[in-house]
Scaffold this motif. Sequence first.
Motif, PDB file in Angstrom:
ATOM      1  N   MET A 286      -2.274   4.222   3.160  1.00 13.71           N
ATOM      2  CA  MET A 286      -2.226   3.710   4.834  1.00 13.71           C
ATOM      3  C   MET A 286      -2.088   5.119   5.637  1.00 13.71           C
ATOM      4  O   MET A 286      -2.829   4.926   6.670  1.00 13.71           O
ATOM      5  N   ARG A 287      -1.472   6.127   5.285  1.00 12.04           N
ATOM      6  CA  ARG A 287      -0.980   7.165   6.333  1.00 12.04           C
ATOM      7  C   ARG A 287      -0.426   8.245   5.482  1.00 12.04           C
ATOM      8  O   ARG A 287       0.255   8.209   4.441  1.00 12.04           O
TER       9      ARG A 287
ATOM     10  N   GLU B 293      -7.665   4.139  11.383  1.00  7.45           N
ATOM     11  CA  GLU B 293      -7.583   3.658  12.765  1.00  7.45           C
ATOM     12  C   GLU B 293      -8.928   4.264  13.680  1.00  7.45           C
ATOM     13  O   GLU B 293      -9.357   3.490  14.402  1.00  7.45           O
ATOM     14  N   ARG B 294      -9.394   5.390  13.291  1.00  9.45           N
ATOM     15  CA  ARG B 294     -10.340   5.902  13.672  1.00  9.45           C
ATOM     16  C   ARG B 294     -11.526   6.288  12.747  1.00  9.45           C
ATOM     17  O   ARG B 294     -10.840   6.840  11.734  1.00  9.45           O
ATOM     18  N   PRO B 295     -12.806   6.186  12.930  1.00  8.62           N
ATOM     19  CA  PRO B 295     -13.796   6.490  12.030  1.00  8.62           C
ATOM     20  C   PRO B 295     -13.547   7.940  11.571  1.00  8.62           C
ATOM     21  O   PRO B 295     -13.626   9.056  12.161  1.00  8.62           O
ATOM     22  N   GLY B 296     -13.540   7.917  10.072  1.00  8.88           N
ATOM     23  CA  GLY B 296     -13.808   9.228   9.484  1.00  8.88           C
ATOM     24  C   GLY B 296     -12.147  10.163   9.398  1.00  8.88           C
ATOM     25  O   GLY B 296     -12.159  11.314   9.160  1.00  8.88           O
ATOM     26  N   ARG B 297     -11.114   9.419   9.936  1.00  6.51           N
ATOM     27  CA  ARG B 297     -10.004  10.391  10.368  1.00  6.51           C
ATOM     28  C   ARG B 297      -8.853   9.839   9.610  1.00  6.51           C
ATOM     29  O   ARG B 297      -8.651   8.355   9.511  1.00  6.51           O
ATOM     30  N   LEU B 298      -7.970  10.607   9.007  1.00  3.83           N
ATOM     31  CA  LEU B 298      -6.924  10.084   8.223  1.00  3.83           C
ATOM     32  C   LEU B 298      -5.509   9.919   9.117  1.00  3.83           C
ATOM     33  O   LEU B 298      -5.353  10.804  10.014  1.00  3.83           O
ATOM     34  N   ASN B 299      -5.022   8.949   9.071  1.00  5.17           N
ATOM     35  CA  ASN B 299      -4.029   8.430   9.944  1.00  5.17           C
ATOM     36  C   ASN B 299      -2.631   9.364   9.471  1.00  5.17           C
ATOM     37  O   ASN B 299      -2.339   9.560   8.613  1.00  5.17           O
TER      38      ASN B 299
ATOM     39  N   PRO C  14       1.062  -1.206   0.072  1.00 10.03           N
ATOM     40  CA  PRO C  14      -0.110   0.144  -0.124  1.00 10.03           C
ATOM     41  C   PRO C  14       0.792   1.324  -0.209  1.00 10.03           C
ATOM     42  O   PRO C  14       2.241   1.099   0.076  1.00 10.03           O
ATOM     43  N   TYR C  15       0.294   2.318  -0.046  1.00  8.53           N
ATOM     44  CA  TYR C  15       1.084   3.604  -0.384  1.00  8.53           C
ATOM     45  C   TYR C  15       0.962   4.549   1.116  1.00  8.53           C
ATOM     46  O   TYR C  15       0.072   4.374   2.084  1.00  8.53           O
ATOM     47  N   VAL C  16       2.096   5.255   1.191  1.00  8.52           N
ATOM     48  CA  VAL C  16       2.094   6.465   2.073  1.00  8.52           C
ATOM     49  C   VAL C  16       2.550   7.616   1.521  1.00  8.52           C
ATOM     50  O   VAL C  16       3.513   7.729   0.763  1.00  8.52           O
ATOM     51  N   ILE C  17       2.116   8.655   1.961  1.00 12.46           N
ATOM     52  CA  ILE C  17       2.525  10.174   1.672  1.00 12.46           C
ATOM     53  C   ILE C  17       3.337  10.707   2.769  1.00 12.46           C
ATOM     54  O   ILE C  17       3.012  10.818   3.897  1.00 12.46           O
ATOM     55  N   ILE C  18       4.861  10.805   2.424  1.00 13.03           N
ATOM     56  CA  ILE C  18       5.825  10.854   3.529  1.00 13.03           C
ATOM     57  C   ILE C  18       6.695  12.196   3.241  1.00 13.03           C
ATOM     58  O   ILE C  18       6.949  12.653   2.224  1.00 13.03           O
ATOM     59  N   VAL C  19       6.879  12.844   4.566  1.00 16.97           N
ATOM     60  CA  VAL C  19       7.897  13.798   4.480  1.00 16.97           C
ATOM     61  C   VAL C  19       9.085  13.478   5.384  1.00 16.97           C
ATOM     62  O   VAL C  19       8.795  13.113   6.458  1.00 16.97           O
ATOM     63  N   ASP C  20      10.234  13.678   5.309  1.00 20.44           N
ATOM     64  CA  ASP C  20      11.621  13.392   6.164  1.00 20.44           C
ATOM     65  C   ASP C  20      11.878  14.894   6.813  1.00 20.44           C
ATOM     66  O   ASP C  20      12.123  15.778   5.761  1.00 20.44           O
TER      67      ASP C  20
END
Length: 603
Positions: free
Chosen positions: A155-156, A234-240, A67-73
């Motif tokens: 995923m997050r 992980e919680r209803p309606g919320r972006l991880n 799956p995918y993740v949008i990430i910043v380092d």
Amino acid sequence: MMKKAVVWDPVMRSSARKYDPCIQIEKGRCKIKCEDCKITLIADRFLGEEFQREILGKLGKSKGRYPYVIIVDTLGCNLRCWFCYAYKFFDKRSAEENDCEISYVSPTRLAEQFACKIRKLSKFEELLKIAEEKEKKDGGCKGAVKHLKMKLPLMRVRISGGEPIFSNKETLLDPIDQNNLIISTIKFWLQFFEELDKHIGEIKKEGKLNIIEKNKIKNKEWKGDLPFPTCIAERPGRLNVRFDTNGILFGNWKVAEAFIGGLFDLFKQNKLNNLFIQIDYSFKGATPVEYWWSQRKKLPVDSSKINFDYKLDEHPQWNGYKNIIEVINKYCKQDKSFSDCVGITVEKGIDHHIPYKTYLYCREALNWSKFSEKTGIKFSVVNNPIEMFNWRNWRPKTCFIENGANIKIIDKNGDEFDLSKNPDIDEFDSFRRKHYPDCYFLIYPIDEKITLKKKQKGIRKRLPPSQTKLVEIIPTGWVFSGSPVNWKVALKEMKWGLKKKHEKIWKRIRSGDYVLFYVTRPYSRIIGFARVKKIVEEDLPLWPDEIKEHEVKYPLRIIFEKVKIIEDWNKGLKPSKLNVRHGINPIYERQELETIIQNLSKL
């Protein structure tokens, strides 16, 4: 306005090359369209196989389908773990020396960039066109379109890299409080969360982000029929939003209070309605001495020093974890629904790589089961095994050696090859091949850097006859690995097939060689053996995926004879000492091969 340093490494975040619509490829090099943006879309490879199968069903059984993740380092860290994959982000100098790109962004701008990325992902047809163009131009993007068409979940959003709440004068510009950069950095992130929450609320109203609860798809097959992007919540309606930390700075109660208390204030002001902040706490050792081994290379590694009788406060990372838990509980008592906004997961910040018999420090180290019993902590599915080899060529990763580590091979007789004492990478490789699979590897810190000796390109190194066997070792047999469906066809046709990329190893197969038949999940066992009759190249589709797609994927065929197959595949042998990967695997240990054949003959 405050600005924080963020960084992008095209090598570490290499899957962005395939999937991110904002990555342009010019003369083989990757470049992000917007100069100040360092946010990328990548495949999330750290979730572990069990989680993959749980969420994706059958799709999760295939490697590479992540799956995918949008990430910043973020740039800068308060620790110097010598094994850290993010060693390039330790400070500005490290980033510049390793050709990483640095930008300074405000919290408002960073939130805008994340929102922009999500909106671009919602234009799915456009996303596929960009991927198709990349595949035509760049061989490194092969398979991007096929992967995107599966519409795997997002995923997050992830804040990673160094330590996000650490700052100094080179990583945080125009801080609110010049005398307390850590508190200033926390205020940066609180403002970012507030702005991102607004954007996610707008994107949800626009219908450009689908959020589905994890328990609604658990143990079901991912069919790819949901809108893209779909986020598993992980919680209803919320972006991880995963917020990575080593927790050392949270050991100060004021820091933990400022961060969690700030999130609670946003929650009470109705400014945290669309995000779930998941603090991901990474422990760097199961005991205090293992933590110090990760930081101080002058400390000699001694297994006798590993002791679980320590007090929890003696572990440098324990107080940070305890403070976060206590502050979250404190505010949840005031309002239970605050638990929908913030939570904490704990990961093994480093672990042995048991499938490849690679151990960090010593074999007795990193006993995470004992740590879990002692603390009551249940670890997340995130997997961080130490990877010693570059798997394309099976050469040791030089980043460990450059950071002051040594790699040692120990065989079943106790014979050793110590890379610090024998810094010849070709001799190391020869020793490994000769003694594999009856050996294991240790990686541990030393107080000096090793200068590796390598062959000069274009010059063939001549060895005396006595050493020739070390360089070219002839396999005593082979393991063919494939799915149950493919084995049913193979046993009917009395032949096995390989892809073109295996041509070099295919040509080494000789008539009369023994081959073992390994069937993958749900059996994961050796179910029989045979002798090679001959090898041939064919252009006739034979296996189910070849027939379905009208394409010969496995043209390199091996015809076998004198077959012995056990009837009940569940009673097959587990390859305890063999390293079995998909396709073809050489066996170098004759005694191990003969033992397996004898045991199969008895079944």
